[in-house]
Design an enzyme around this catalytic site. Structure first.
Site, PDB file in Angstrom:
ATOM      1  N   HIS A  78       0.885  -1.820   0.350  1.00 15.59           N
ATOM      2  CA  HIS A  78       0.474  -0.123  -0.259  1.00 15.59           C
ATOM      3  C   HIS A  78       0.496   0.908  -0.103  1.00 15.59           C
ATOM      4  O   HIS A  78       0.713   2.185  -0.577  1.00 15.59           O
ATOM      5  CB  HIS A  78      -0.571   0.160   1.036  1.00 15.59           C
ATOM      6  N   ASP A 107       7.189  22.452 -25.331  1.00 19.79           N
ATOM      7  CA  ASP A 107       7.509  20.852 -25.061  1.00 19.79           C
ATOM      8  C   ASP A 107       8.407  21.343 -23.550  1.00 19.79           C
ATOM      9  O   ASP A 107       9.435  22.108 -23.197  1.00 19.79           O
ATOM     10  CB  ASP A 107       7.813  20.369 -26.201  1.00 19.79           C
ATOM     11  N   TRP A 149       7.848  -0.522   3.958  1.00 21.44           N
ATOM     12  CA  TRP A 149       7.906   0.346   2.684  1.00 21.44           C
ATOM     13  C   TRP A 149       9.047   0.702   2.918  1.00 21.44           C
ATOM     14  O   TRP A 149      10.303   1.210   2.288  1.00 21.44           O
ATOM     15  CB  TRP A 149       7.086   1.778   1.853  1.00 21.44           C
ATOM     16  N   SER A 176      13.016   6.560 -13.728  1.00 26.63           N
ATOM     17  CA  SER A 176      12.303   7.048 -13.950  1.00 26.63           C
ATOM     18  C   SER A 176      12.385   8.784 -13.112  1.00 26.63           C
ATOM     19  O   SER A 176      12.289  10.104 -14.110  1.00 26.63           O
ATOM     20  CB  SER A 176      11.225   6.382 -13.875  1.00 26.63           C
ATOM     21  N   SER A 177      12.339   8.821 -11.651  1.00 26.93           N
ATOM     22  CA  SER A 177      12.185   9.804 -11.107  1.00 26.93           C
ATOM     23  C   SER A 177      13.498  10.600 -11.679  1.00 26.93           C
ATOM     24  O   SER A 177      12.882  11.966 -11.961  1.00 26.93           O
ATOM     25  CB  SER A 177      12.272   9.465  -9.996  1.00 26.93           C
ATOM     26  N   HIS A 260      13.449  11.263   4.551  1.00 22.42           N
ATOM     27  CA  HIS A 260      12.594  13.111   4.204  1.00 22.42           C
ATOM     28  C   HIS A 260      12.959  13.654   3.490  1.00 22.42           C
ATOM     29  O   HIS A 260      11.276  14.301   3.406  1.00 22.42           O
ATOM     30  CB  HIS A 260      13.426  13.524   5.988  1.00 22.42           C
ATOM     31  N   GLU A 262      12.239  12.661   0.589  1.00 24.32           N
ATOM     32  CA  GLU A 262      10.994  12.292   0.279  1.00 24.32           C
ATOM     33  C   GLU A 262       9.663  12.925   0.269  1.00 24.32           C
ATOM     34  O   GLU A 262       8.696  12.780  -0.582  1.00 24.32           O
ATOM     35  CB  GLU A 262      11.121  10.797   0.013  1.00 24.32           C
ATOM     36  N   TYR A 264       9.389  16.266   1.390  1.00 23.96           N
ATOM     37  CA  TYR A 264       8.512  16.977   0.807  1.00 23.96           C
ATOM     38  C   TYR A 264       8.904  16.640  -0.403  1.00 23.96           C
ATOM     39  O   TYR A 264       7.985  17.524  -0.620  1.00 23.96           O
ATOM     40  CB  TYR A 264      10.166  18.321   1.307  1.00 23.96           C
ATOM     41  N   SER A 275      -0.660  27.577  -4.486  1.00 23.97           N
ATOM     42  CA  SER A 275      -0.574  28.685  -4.178  1.00 23.97           C
ATOM     43  C   SER A 275      -1.007  28.947  -5.978  1.00 23.97           C
ATOM     44  O   SER A 275      -0.786  30.821  -5.660  1.00 23.97           O
ATOM     45  CB  SER A 275       1.483  29.164  -4.041  1.00 23.97           C
ATOM     46  N   HIS A 309      15.220  11.662  13.264  1.00 27.06           N
ATOM     47  CA  HIS A 309      14.329  12.093  13.919  1.00 27.06           C
ATOM     48  C   HIS A 309      12.973  10.868  13.667  1.00 27.06           C
ATOM     49  O   HIS A 309      12.158  10.929  14.428  1.00 27.06           O
ATOM     50  CB  HIS A 309      13.195  13.716  13.930  1.00 27.06           C
ATOM     51  N   HIS A 310      13.666  10.360  12.533  1.00 26.34           N
ATOM     52  CA  HIS A 310      12.565   9.116  11.970  1.00 26.34           C
ATOM     53  C   HIS A 310      12.403   7.816  13.442  1.00 26.34           C
ATOM     54  O   HIS A 310      12.369   6.989  13.199  1.00 26.34           O
ATOM     55  CB  HIS A 310      12.707   8.403  10.835  1.00 26.34           C
ATOM     56  N   THR A 335       7.104  26.909   7.491  1.00 26.30           N
ATOM     57  CA  THR A 335       6.299  26.224   6.585  1.00 26.30           C
ATOM     58  C   THR A 335       4.608  27.538   7.525  1.00 26.30           C
ATOM     59  O   THR A 335       3.352  27.193   6.656  1.00 26.30           O
ATOM     60  CB  THR A 335       5.692  25.060   7.061  1.00 26.30           C
ATOM     61  N   LYS A 338       4.405  30.351   4.999  1.00 26.05           N
ATOM     62  CA  LYS A 338       3.292  29.391   3.673  1.00 26.05           C
ATOM     63  C   LYS A 338       1.969  29.838   4.542  1.00 26.05           C
ATOM     64  O   LYS A 338       1.206  30.454   3.515  1.00 26.05           O
ATOM     65  CB  LYS A 338       3.974  27.927   3.536  1.00 26.05           C
ATOM     66  N   ARG A 457       1.448   0.719  15.102  1.00 25.27           N
ATOM     67  CA  ARG A 457       0.900   0.298  13.712  1.00 25.27           C
ATOM     68  C   ARG A 457       1.150  -0.941  13.268  1.00 25.27           C
ATOM     69  O   ARG A 457       2.181  -1.679  13.184  1.00 25.27           O
ATOM     70  CB  ARG A 457       2.006   1.681  13.027  1.00 25.27           C
TER      71      ARG A 457
END
Lengths: 545, 42
Positions: A78, A107, A149, A176-177, A260, A262, A264, A275, A309-310, A335, A338, A457
């Site tokens: 998932h 293009d 994951w 790809s990315s 991390h 990732e 963002y 925006s 922090h993870h 943040t 924003k 979890r």
């Protein structure tokens, strides 16, 4: 709805004919953008189906639907499908469609590489999903990856042959990315029309420029980490095994140095979308344009220095925990800028509440809830309580579902009339919004309570004390899942139903920017020669300054 | 509103290719660095 289609229509003649020529050999940014978005929608429903299995199992205490091993495969797949298959390709699809039109380019800079970037994805996800599909449909093999994951060793390496499939798929997604990111940077830096200076670009373009640099910086790190996993599993190395002198915690550090930023990568384009939308429906220019751009850049920079922090609970020196705690809290500053600027853009504006605006407003409110729970998780002693509980699950789903996915839906409603030349069914759009906004909170808000009460979890069964809120959460999940079928119908209806009202070129009364000067739908090739930009065509700044 | 000067566009495309190659070099550099750190660190 007057429709002025005075420019560029002769370019329709160059559209390739036949399915293979048009789609398999696609080099047009709009076609590739469409393919990304359709792929993303398919993956969204596939990942959603897995979420339904998870919520079905968790609806009541005890085991009722699936085996624990399959439950672990569901949670792992998932996440992988939603992150790499749904959210990221959706933003890349939006970038493909909109960036060339927003900067006045014909293009993307490298159209053939763009084709590669997309067509790698279906192969990557076939590879990723194959072990699971073989198990589910033919009872062959041990099923898909089940170690989460994050692929932490040693658990992830105990997954049998699916490990090789997963690692190969992750490599392909990374390639790809990276190619997509290179293309986006080259397009923005080199293909802008004269007069489209960097600090006159739409914020969506800025957000993607910064996101693309993040991708280039961290995707090779993930590739390095999973390559080391591969050699540990199949070639006898011990990068992450203490028995051979390696260190499993090193994997966590490398993974989250990717992971991390990732996070963002999945939210900065959402900031760009919101925006764009809020000024349009407030009929005011964006408040604090430059501050918005610098805030995105600041968040991107900070994303590189907060990874640990993870993993506060794995054990690290006190100085390290303090550094990562304070650095994480610092992210609240840009943040907050924003959120403040979005609110001040709306202040005294002539606001209307069409579906894109509703989703954008929900984003601001609900993403802030996810941000606040993130701040709670950043506090080291508190994190020892919250770590690996449903509080974390609630936090990142507020950020990713009511944040990233709501922004994608806002963007689709916002730009769909431009893409198709027809207005979508606004009444159905509003029903979709309200049903989604209510059900998603029924789904995820109770998970805060479950986490604070101590429910871990990634478990298929739980203490009966958690039964009530799990039932509520599951019912919300089924409602949210069903509601998204309406979204698919609205998009399909808008792209096919010729009886819908035609969209004007500007589409929305308050919309500004180069993309709105093109016809709706835009010509197959947008700006075959660079447009001469005038003040009225710019959403930010003016040509003279 | 539209100029007919395509040569500028050709210049931009050439510059874009150079940008892409530089970025590709950065990607391989980072990948190599992390690989080396893993090899040397273990």
């Amino acid at each position: 709805m007057a429709h002025d289609a005075s420019t560029h229509h002769d370019d329709h003649d160059h559209k390739p004919h036949g399915f293979v020529n048009r789609w398999l050999y696609a080099t047009n940014h709009k076609d590739i953008g469409t393919m990304y978005l359709v792929f993303s929608l398919v993956m969204f429903f596939l990942g959603g189906l897995m979420a339904m299995v998870i919520r079905g199992e968790l609806m009541f205490p005890g085991l009722q639907l699936i085996e624990p091993e399959f439950f672990n495969q569901m949670t792992t797949m998932h996440a992988l499908v939603m992150i790499f298959g749904a959210v990221m390709p959706a933003f890349v699809g939006l970038a493909n469609w909109m960036i060339p039109m927003m900067v006045g380019a014909p293009d993307m800079a490298l159209p053939r590489m763009n084709n590669w970037s997309f067509w790698i994805m279906p192969f990557a996800f076939t590879t990723l999903l194959l072990p699971l599909a073989l198990k589910v449909f033919f009872d062959i093999g041990g099923g898909g990856p089940a170690g989460g994951w994050t692929l932490y060793p040693p658990l992830s390496l105990q997954g049998g042959d699916s490990v090789a499939f997963t690692i190969f798929a992750v490599h392909m997604m990374g390639i790809s990315s990276i190619m997509g990111a290179i293309n986006i940077i080259a397009t923005i830096l080199n293909m802008r029309a004269p007069g489209m200076d960097l600090l006159k670009m739409p914020v969506f373009v800025w957000s993607w420029l910064i996101t693309a640099f993040l991708l280039i910086a961290v995707m090779p790190v993930l590739a390095g980490a999973v390559t080391m996993l591969l050699t540990d599993k199949f070639f006898g190395t011990t990068f992450f095994s203490a028995t051979g002198g390696g260190d499993p915690v090193m994997f966590q550090h490398i993974f989250w140095f990717f992971g991390h930023p990732e996070v963002y990568i999945m939210i900065l384009p959402a900031f760009g979308i919101v925006s764009e939308i809020i000024p349009t429906f407030s009929r005011k220019p964006l408040f604090g344009y430059k501050a918005m751009v610098y805030a995105i850049a600041s968040i991107a920079f900070l994303s590189f220095i907060v990874w640990a922090h993870h993993m506060f609970t794995v054990g690290m020196p006190l100085g390290g925990e303090l550094f990562f705690m304070y650095a994480t809290m610092l992210i609240a500053v840009p943040t907050g800028i924003k959120v403040f600027n979005w609110v001040f853009t709306m202040w005294k504006g002539s606001m209307t509440f069409e579906t894109p605006m509703l989703f954008a407003l929900a984003f601001v409110i609900l993403f802030s809830i996810g941000g606040f729970s993130g701040l709670m998780l950043a506090i080291v002693p508190a994190d020892f309580q919250y770590h690996d509980t449903y509080f974390v699950v609630a936090h990142f789903h507020y950020v990713l579902v009511t944040g990233a996915i709501f922004s994608v839906m806002a963007a689709v409603y916002y730009w769909l009339p431009k893409w198709t030349g027809r207005m979508y069914n606004e009444r159905l759009g509003k029903i979709h919004f309200w049903a989604s906004a209510i059900s998603v909170n029924v789904l995820f808000f109770p998970q805060h309570f479950l986490g604070l009460a101590g429910m871990p979890r990634r478990i298929p069964d739980y203490n009966v004390a958690f039964a009530d809120w799990n039932l509520v959460s599951s019912l919300g999940g089924f409602a949210f899942g069903l509601t998204q079928l309406l979204f698919a119908y609205i998009v399909w209806d808008c792209s096919r139903n010729k009886s819908l009202a035609k969209a004007t070129d500007q589409v929305w009364e308050g919309a500004h920017g180069l993309e709105w000067t093109l016809s709706s739908p835009p010509p197959y090739h947008s700006f075959t020669t660079p447009p001469v930009i005038t003040d009225s065509m710019l959403a930010h700044g003016n040509v003279a300054h | 509103m539209i100029t007919t000067d395509r040569s500028e566009l050709d210049h931009r495309r050439a510059a874009a290719k150079l940008t892409a190659w530089i970025l590709a070099g950065v990607v391989f550099g980072i990948y190599g660095l992390f690989w080396m750190s893993g090899v040397l660190g273990s």
